[in-house]
Enzyme design. Structure first.
Site, mmCIF file in Angstrom:
data_model
loop_
_atom_site.group_PDB
_atom_site.id
_atom_site.type_symbol
_atom_site.label_atom_id
_atom_site.label_comp_id
_atom_site.label_asym_id
_atom_site.label_seq_id
_atom_site.Cartn_x
_atom_site.Cartn_y
_atom_site.Cartn_z
ATOM 1 N N GLN A 149 4.749 0.008 -5.793
ATOM 2 C CA GLN A 149 4.217 -1.334 -6.026
ATOM 3 C C GLN A 149 4.587 -1.871 -7.399
ATOM 4 O O GLN A 149 4.530 -3.086 -7.624
ATOM 5 C CB GLN A 149 2.696 -1.337 -5.880
ATOM 6 C CG GLN A 149 1.970 -0.604 -7.008
ATOM 7 C CD GLN A 149 0.487 -0.534 -6.796
ATOM 8 O OE1 GLN A 149 0.014 0.186 -5.920
ATOM 9 N NE2 GLN A 149 -0.271 -1.286 -7.599
ATOM 10 N N CYS A 155 -1.631 -3.139 -4.134
ATOM 11 C CA CYS A 155 -1.885 -1.921 -3.362
ATOM 12 C C CYS A 155 -2.502 -2.239 -2.005
ATOM 13 O O CYS A 155 -2.270 -1.532 -1.023
ATOM 14 C CB CYS A 155 -2.775 -0.976 -4.149
ATOM 15 S SG CYS A 155 -4.404 -1.657 -4.513
ATOM 16 N N HIS A 291 -8.479 0.917 -5.680
ATOM 17 C CA HIS A 291 -7.063 1.074 -5.343
ATOM 18 C C HIS A 291 -6.914 1.320 -3.847
ATOM 19 O O HIS A 291 -7.562 2.212 -3.290
ATOM 20 C CB HIS A 291 -6.498 2.262 -6.129
ATOM 21 C CG HIS A 291 -5.026 2.478 -5.958
ATOM 22 N ND1 HIS A 291 -4.089 1.505 -6.191
ATOM 23 C CD2 HIS A 291 -4.334 3.588 -5.567
ATOM 24 C CE1 HIS A 291 -2.870 1.995 -5.957
ATOM 25 N NE2 HIS A 291 -3.002 3.253 -5.575
ATOM 26 N N ASN A 312 0.259 7.129 -1.352
ATOM 27 C CA ASN A 312 0.054 6.198 -2.460
ATOM 28 C C ASN A 312 1.245 5.244 -2.541
ATOM 29 O O ASN A 312 2.200 5.347 -1.771
ATOM 30 C CB ASN A 312 -0.113 6.988 -3.761
ATOM 31 C CG ASN A 312 -0.826 6.199 -4.841
ATOM 32 O OD1 ASN A 312 -1.107 5.012 -4.687
ATOM 33 N ND2 ASN A 312 -1.120 6.851 -5.951
#
Length: 358
Positions: A149, A155, A291, A312
């Protein structure tokens, strides 16, 4: 077929980049014993991560931050934890800077603006039984390689896309990399581009606006732009809505993940999350989620520690090729780092992978 062939080429190139990126930066304990040794380590770290040249003053400041982070990583790795840390690309950032750039996506803020989650009238996996002891959707060709990102609080879009890519692959047998940028540029009423958002309204946006573009057609720019209909093109992946997993229930979350990747939120502010390398994360974190990520599987170590496999969006050089394993089955109903607070997943009934609009 051309789209799929290009995607296969893209995945192959991504795997090459992953192999290069995950060559870890190592140091010798002797380097910690002197300022000269630490300076040499810092210069090697900068070269390893291809850091841009900075002024002499800023380099001195970053060296001070680097020294403190080196000591934290080294001390933590001496403590025989279930996970280890490494000097990754964030090693010259203070934890404050890291939080603001990579874990400041304001998930809790947007939840407050939109109000509490509605209690589901249905949870389609409620009665699921005989679940497998482990699931890894990466091995089922339902998860793309880790993406990055950058310094954009997007996110929420990456989390959404993981879940949509996953259910699309499960339903159709074809893994297609989808566009976060489409959401960032176009999902403006309920989410706010690089300034954060939530996954649920992103699922609804995809449903209500005809589908989500491919990454090939609408590539990532790391900034909020103008919604470009030409980039969306006429090839999209659709969903039929979403469901929430019952909040604060890791057993329900397990049922959902056994059937598809699930979007979640977590607290990613911690120093140990910043430098996570490998193993099952059991470190300090709160349930103040900030997040967006996605759970793409679960398992158990030979020693009996249960974990979630979490994808992630900080690039493949962070963690285990861009993934983190987080301890599962903790006493707190919210889950470690709040993983059971915001879980949701998209619904897809069609077995068509890419729909072409005429």
């Amino acid at each position: 077929m051309e789209i799929i062939n290009k995607f296969i080429i893209s995945v192959s190139l991504s795997l090459v980049l992953i192999l290069r990126a995950t060559e870890s930066f190592d140091y010798h304990e002797k380097e910690l014993e002197s300022e000269e040794g630490l300076k040499g380590m810092y210069d090697r770290w900068r070269a390893h991560h291809n850091m841009a040249e900075v002024s002499h003053e800023e380099k001195a400041q970053r060296f001070n931050v680097f020294k403190a982070n080196v000591q934290h990583v080294h001390k933590s790795n001496k403590m025989n934890k279930a996970y280890t840390l490494k000097l990754n690309k964030f090693a010259a950032m203070t934890n404050h800077e890291f939080r603001n750039s990579y874990a400041g996506s304001k998930i809790s803020h947007y939840r407050a603006l939109q109000g509490p989650r509605k209690v589901n009238s249905t949870f389609m996996y409620q009665d699921a039984a005989n679940l497998p002891p482990s699931v890894d959707w990466r091995t089922q060709n339902a998860v793309t390689p880790a993406k990055n990102q950058g310094k954009c609080g997007s996110c929420w879009a990456f989390s959404t896309v993981v879940a949509v890519e996953g259910i699309n692959a499960i339903r159709t047998g074809e893994l297609v990399s989808l566009s976060e940028q489409h959401l960032i540029d176009c999902n403006r009423l309920s989410n706010n581009g690089c300034d954060g958002g939530l996954m649920e309204p992103a699922f609804l946006f995809i449903k209500n606006h005809g589908g989500l573009a491919t990454e090939l057609n609408y590539p990532y720019t790391c900034k909020k732009g103008i919604c470009d209909q030409a980039k969306i093109g006429n090839q999209v992946v659709t969903v039929d809505g979403f469901e929430d997993v019952p909040q604060g229930d890791e057993d329900a979350l397990l049922k959902a993940v056994a059937h598809q990747p699930v979007s979640i939120a977590m607290d990613a502010n911690g120093h140990d999350v910043q430098f996570y390398s490998q193993g099952v994360f059991t470190g300090r974190c709160t349930t103040d989620v900030n997040h967006g990520v996605a759970i793409v599987g679960y398992g158990e170590t030979p020693e009996g520690m249960k974990y979630w496999i979490v994808k992630n969006s900080w690039g493949p050089e962070w963690g285990e090729d861009g993934f983190i394993r987080i301890q599962r089955g903790v006493l707190d109903k919210a889950g470690l780092c709040g993983v059971a607070i915001e879980p949701s997943y998209p619904l897809k009934n069609s077995n068509l992978s890419i729909r072409t609009e005429l």
